[in-house]
Write a protein that holds these residues in place. Structure first.
Motif, PDB file in Angstrom:
ATOM      1  N   PRO A 288    -105.602   6.308 -79.452  1.00 28.53           N
ATOM      2  CA  PRO A 288    -106.447   6.139 -78.269  1.00 28.53           C
ATOM      3  C   PRO A 288    -105.640   5.965 -76.990  1.00 28.53           C
ATOM      4  CG  PRO A 288    -107.158   4.684 -80.032  1.00 28.53           C
ATOM      5  CD  PRO A 288    -105.851   5.268 -80.455  1.00 28.53           C
ATOM      6  N   LEU A 289    -104.512   5.229 -77.113  1.00 35.27           N
ATOM      7  CA  LEU A 289    -103.669   5.013 -75.939  1.00 35.27           C
ATOM      8  C   LEU A 289    -103.129   6.347 -75.413  1.00 35.27           C
ATOM      9  CD1 LEU A 289    -102.669   2.509 -74.425  1.00 35.27           C
ATOM     10  CD2 LEU A 289    -100.587   2.628 -75.771  1.00 35.27           C
ATOM     11  N   GLY A 292    -105.976   8.481 -74.000  1.00 34.15           N
ATOM     12  CA  GLY A 292    -106.384   7.957 -72.706  1.00 34.15           C
ATOM     13  C   GLY A 292    -105.404   8.377 -71.627  1.00 34.15           C
ATOM     14  N   PHE A 295    -106.025  11.961 -70.783  1.00 33.34           N
ATOM     15  CA  PHE A 295    -107.191  12.093 -69.903  1.00 33.34           C
ATOM     16  C   PHE A 295    -106.793  11.813 -68.451  1.00 33.34           C
ATOM     17  CE2 PHE A 295    -109.900  11.816 -73.647  1.00 33.34           C
ATOM     18  CZ  PHE A 295    -111.039  12.485 -73.262  1.00 33.34           C
ATOM     19  N   VAL A 296    -106.069  10.683 -68.244  1.00 30.40           N
ATOM     20  CA  VAL A 296    -105.729  10.272 -66.878  1.00 30.40           C
ATOM     21  C   VAL A 296    -104.816  11.303 -66.226  1.00 30.40           C
ATOM     22  CG1 VAL A 296    -104.541   8.520 -65.527  1.00 30.40           C
ATOM     23  CG2 VAL A 296    -106.047   7.844 -67.391  1.00 30.40           C
ATOM     24  N   ALA A 299    -106.704  14.367 -65.243  1.00 27.67           N
ATOM     25  CA  ALA A 299    -107.526  14.199 -64.043  1.00 27.67           C
ATOM     26  C   ALA A 299    -106.670  14.284 -62.787  1.00 27.67           C
ATOM     27  CB  ALA A 299    -108.257  12.855 -64.102  1.00 27.67           C
TER      28      ALA A 299
ATOM     29  N   LEU B  46    -119.069   7.902 -61.313  1.00 26.67           N
ATOM     30  CA  LEU B  46    -119.545   7.736 -62.683  1.00 26.67           C
ATOM     31  C   LEU B  46    -118.461   6.966 -63.429  1.00 26.67           C
ATOM     32  CD1 LEU B  46    -121.660   8.319 -64.791  1.00 26.67           C
ATOM     33  CD2 LEU B  46    -120.633  10.530 -65.176  1.00 26.67           C
ATOM     34  N   THR B 104    -114.062  15.279 -62.961  1.00 24.36           N
ATOM     35  CA  THR B 104    -112.726  14.701 -62.843  1.00 24.36           C
ATOM     36  C   THR B 104    -112.775  13.182 -62.910  1.00 24.36           C
ATOM     37  OG1 THR B 104    -112.216  16.536 -61.383  1.00 24.36           O
ATOM     38  CG2 THR B 104    -110.638  14.751 -61.458  1.00 24.36           C
ATOM     39  N   ALA B 106    -115.065  11.394 -64.283  1.00 25.29           N
ATOM     40  CA  ALA B 106    -115.444  10.988 -65.635  1.00 25.29           C
ATOM     41  C   ALA B 106    -114.227  11.033 -66.554  1.00 25.29           C
ATOM     42  CB  ALA B 106    -116.558  11.880 -66.168  1.00 25.29           C
ATOM     43  N   LEU B 107    -113.423  12.114 -66.450  1.00 21.26           N
ATOM     44  CA  LEU B 107    -112.216  12.215 -67.278  1.00 21.26           C
ATOM     45  C   LEU B 107    -111.295  11.031 -67.005  1.00 21.26           C
ATOM     46  CD1 LEU B 107    -111.130  15.955 -67.069  1.00 21.26           C
ATOM     47  CD2 LEU B 107    -112.106  14.769 -69.014  1.00 21.26           C
ATOM     48  N   LEU B 108    -111.082  10.733 -65.719  1.00 20.61           N
ATOM     49  CA  LEU B 108    -110.152   9.669 -65.356  1.00 20.61           C
ATOM     50  C   LEU B 108    -110.643   8.319 -65.879  1.00 20.61           C
ATOM     51  CD1 LEU B 108    -107.669   8.744 -63.835  1.00 20.61           C
ATOM     52  CD2 LEU B 108    -109.036   8.564 -61.782  1.00 20.61           C
ATOM     53  N   PHE B 110    -112.833   7.712 -68.187  1.00 24.25           N
ATOM     54  CA  PHE B 110    -112.883   7.665 -69.653  1.00 24.25           C
ATOM     55  C   PHE B 110    -111.482   7.421 -70.211  1.00 24.25           C
ATOM     56  CE2 PHE B 110    -113.266   9.648 -73.921  1.00 24.25           C
ATOM     57  CZ  PHE B 110    -114.230   8.802 -74.416  1.00 24.25           C
ATOM     58  N   GLY B 111    -110.476   8.059 -69.594  1.00 22.81           N
ATOM     59  CA  GLY B 111    -109.102   7.826 -70.014  1.00 22.81           C
ATOM     60  C   GLY B 111    -108.704   6.375 -69.828  1.00 22.81           C
ATOM     61  N   VAL B 112    -109.071   5.810 -68.663  1.00 25.08           N
ATOM     62  CA  VAL B 112    -108.767   4.398 -68.401  1.00 25.08           C
ATOM     63  C   VAL B 112    -109.455   3.518 -69.448  1.00 25.08           C
ATOM     64  CG1 VAL B 112    -109.113   2.515 -66.779  1.00 25.08           C
ATOM     65  CG2 VAL B 112    -108.373   4.744 -65.953  1.00 25.08           C
ATOM     66  N   LEU B 114    -110.262   4.361 -72.545  1.00 26.60           N
ATOM     67  CA  LEU B 114    -109.548   4.488 -73.827  1.00 26.60           C
ATOM     68  C   LEU B 114    -108.281   3.639 -73.808  1.00 26.60           C
ATOM     69  CD1 LEU B 114    -109.722   8.259 -74.819  1.00 26.60           C
ATOM     70  CD2 LEU B 114    -110.672   6.317 -76.040  1.00 26.60           C
ATOM     71  N   VAL B 115    -107.510   3.740 -72.714  1.00 19.97           N
ATOM     72  CA  VAL B 115    -106.262   2.973 -72.624  1.00 19.97           C
ATOM     73  C   VAL B 115    -106.570   1.476 -72.646  1.00 19.97           C
ATOM     74  CG1 VAL B 115    -104.336   2.412 -71.112  1.00 19.97           C
ATOM     75  CG2 VAL B 115    -105.001   4.784 -71.424  1.00 19.97           C
TER      76      VAL B 115
END
Lengths: 356, 306
Positions: A288-289, A292, A295-296, A299, B46, B104, B106-108, B110-112, B114-115
């Motif tokens: 997940p890390l 994630g 994803f970041v 973006a 979002l 974009t 939402a991706l950001l 969602f990534g945050v 997850l982390v």
């Protein structure tokens, strides 16, 4: 008129990727081969996500719905009817298309982030249904014990990971060829036009809703085929294969790949699955890390995906508008494009103050 | 010898406790989802990391609280500060992509999320943590002949107060006026000299603080576990969709409805209840996206209503 080098690069890359994909099962161990087959299957779903999101302009988190429909249909055919792969694939396609047709009234009238939320709800409902409809889907235990698949009548059963991988590769490659051809016909052009300037298309008498409905059903069939292939590859299916996480990863893969690009969607999905399954195998417990972080980074770096990012960079370096910019992905929201990004030519993106 | 009303009360009786649970659950969702509504309605963001902010608050109380009132108060302060701080960090992370589309963002976020969830699991382990509450609230009280957890009654009271306070702030204060004006026309507010970056920061900090409050006070109801962030986010999104972005009252009604579906609905129709939430969400979205009533403001920035 000489073809542009970038196009040759793309073609050379595609040929190299295909050659690598064919040779792969002789180069890696059986476990990796089965992972590769799963990656191909998810790549096919990723392509259907990319077509809906990038080409038709309907960002989706719900392609796990037809994917699941196709998988359970394929599994039931495999368990109770016949082990012929062709029959399973066709049944999967029909189930996926039927499922997608049922969601058409929900999806085609909405745009933007509303589609994202509707399809999220559809995906969640699918998983709930799959885990509750015990008599058909086996509940959260799933369905197992499918006999090994025969591609067509008269062929032997696929009883090794390598054979199942090659079978998946053949089906996926054939479907991708069909998709690429269809996107180059007027049908693909109409979809892009609906995405770029819906009001103008309606004004010229095009039935935008009908085109979008056709796109939803066709991509549903693609996802359904992927579902049937998933069952052939892992000979097991459970609701865990279709959760929200899978939807989010597929969307991420499509975005990394450039949203509207078929090859990009495969590459992006492969990258995401690689991070999830392989890289996290080296750093156990940190999937997940890593995801994630991916994803970041995506973006920030590639708001329109790697492929269109590199295309935009090429255009900037050449100091002019890029030929064939109809294939570019316009800004989805109508918000201002990022500084430095090339501005879409002529037509504004949907929703930028165009009233009907 | 029995009165005529007796069969009726007998019929209602088994559902009284689930209904009361639904109120507590719904008010918890209201506090959690109001931050999400604030982000989406005012800042047009979002925020898929909102559930992770709730989890921060929930883990805070699980770590700090030791069954005394003082430690609960400390956890509340720390949890709110942590939520607000995380909201501020999120505003900083979102600043570079704020002019891009919702996908974009939402991706950001969602990534945050997850982390953030991965870091929480790495820090506190993969099991759900127990939450110790003050002894005075740990028992049960008699409600219409049933024993009911005292904490939930207390929570209903406190969350009701929060709802009233939020309504008053939005309706009566200058900040609330700014919030309503920004929901109506963000560009005009910017034209009037209000810095959009500061509005965004303020909104995300306030939303983070609300998530922190919800996490600390709601931990005995939706406790700290690896799945907490996802659960709260999903239910919060359903509340946002059902309630729209217009008024605190609609958000409250939607949250109570979701709470009742999750508790009373499961007691009444166990077969149908799991489908009710997302069916309602899809139906509401599909109807609204046809532009039937304009009571849910679809701003042109994120998709037309044509």
């Amino acid at each position: 008129m000489t073809p542009r080098p970038s196009r040759w690069l793309v073609r050379a890359g595609a040929v190299a990727a295909l050659a690598g994909a064919v040779a792969a099962p002789w180069l890696v161990d059986p476990y990796t081969t089965s992972l590769l087959a799963r990656t191909l299957v998810l790549g096919l779903v990723g392509v259907s996500v990319a077509i809906l999101t990038g080409v038709a302009g309907l960002p989706t988190l719900g392609q796990t719905g037809p994917f699941a429909a196709g998988a359970y249909a394929g599994a039931l055919v495999g368990l109770h009817v016949c082990p012929i792969g062709l029959v399973q694939v066709v049944t999967g396609a029909a189930a996926g298309a039927l499922f997608a047709a049922l969601t058409v009234p929900l999806v085609v009238h909405a745009r933007g982030v509303v589609v994202l939320m509707i399809t999220l709800a559809v995906g969640e409902l699918t998983v709930t249904a799959a885990s509750r409809w015990r008599s058909v889907t086996g509940g959260s235990d799933g369905l197992a014990g499918m006999p090994a698949v025969r591609p067509v009548w008269g062929m032997g059963v696929l009883d090794s990971d390598r054979e199942r991988y090659l079978y998946t590769l053949v089906v996926v490659a054939a479907l991708l060829a069909v998709v690429l051809i269809v996107l180059r016909t007027p049908a693909g052009l109409l979809l892009r036009a609906c995405r770029d300037d819906e009001a103008r298309m309606r004004a010229s008498g095009h039935r935008v809703t009908g085109y979008l409905a056709a796109a939803v059903v066709a991509t549903g069939a693609l996802a359904g085929v992927a579902g049937a292939l998933l069952v052939s590859v892992q000979q097991y299916v459970s609701p865990a294969d279709f959760g929200f996480e899978v939807s989010a990863l597929l969307l991420l893969g499509a975005v990394i790949g450039g949203v509207a690009s078929v090859g990009g969607a495969i590459a992006g999905t492969a990258l995401v699955i690689a991070v999830r399954d392989w890289l996290s195998g080296m750093l156990p417990g940190h999937a997940p890390l890593l995801l994630g972080g991916l994803f970041v980074v995506t973006a920030y770096l590639f708001p329109r995906g790697v492929v269109s990012f590199s295309a935009g960079a090429v255009a900037l370096l050449r100091g002019g508008s890029r030929p064939g910019s109809a294939r570019r992905v316009p800004d989805r929201s109508g918000a201002d494009p990022a500084p430095g990004a090339p501005v879409p030519a002529r037509v504004g993106p949907r929703g930028s103050g165009v009233g009907t | 010898m029995t009165t005529r009303a007796a069969p009726l009360t007998d019929a209602i009786d088994p559902y009284l406790i689930p209904a009361l649970d639904g109120v507590a659950y719904g008010l918890l969702l209201f506090v959690a989802a109001s931050g999400l509504v604030l982000c989406f309605g005012v800042a047009n963001i979002l925020n898929l990391a909102h559930g992770a902010l709730y989890a921060v608050g929930a883990y805070t109380v699980a770590v700090l609280a030791d069954a005394s009132w003082g430690s609960l108060a400390l956890a509340l302060v720390v949890g709110v500060a942590a939520g607000a701080g995380a909201g501020g960090v999120l505003a900083g992370l979102l600043a570079p992509v704020v002019r891009r589309d919702h996908l974009t963002q939402a991706l950001l976020t969602f990534g945050v999320a997850l982390v953030g969830s991965a870091l929480l699991v790495a820090a506190f382990g993969p099991d759900s943590l127990p939450v110790r509450i003050p002894a005075a609230l740990d028992g049960t009280v008699e409600v219409a002949g049933h024993r009911y957890p005292a904490y939930r009654l207390g929570f209903i009271a406190v969350a009701g107060l929060i709802a009233v306070a939020l309504t008053l702030v939005v309706a009566r204060t200058r900040v609330g006026m700014l919030v309503r004006a920004t929901v109506d026309d963000a560009d005009m507010v910017a034209c009037l000299g209000v810095n959009p970056a500061r509005v965004r920061l303020g909104v995300l900090v306030a939303a983070g603080a609300l998530a922190g409050v919800a996490g600390v006070l709601g931990a005995p109801i939706i406790g700290p576990a690896p799945t907490t962030a996802d659960t709260v986010l999903m239910l919060g999104l359903v509340v946002v969709v059902l309630g729209g972005l217009d008024s605190v009252r609609n958000t409250l009604l939607a949250a109570l409805a979701v709470g009742e579906i999750q508790t009373l609905g499961v007691a009444l129709t166990p077969a149908v209840a799991p489908f009710l939430l997302f069916t309602a969400m899809a139906a509401v979205l599909a109807v609204r996206s046809r532009g039937v009533p304009a009571w849910w403001r679809f701003r042109p920035r994120w998709g037309g209503t044509t």
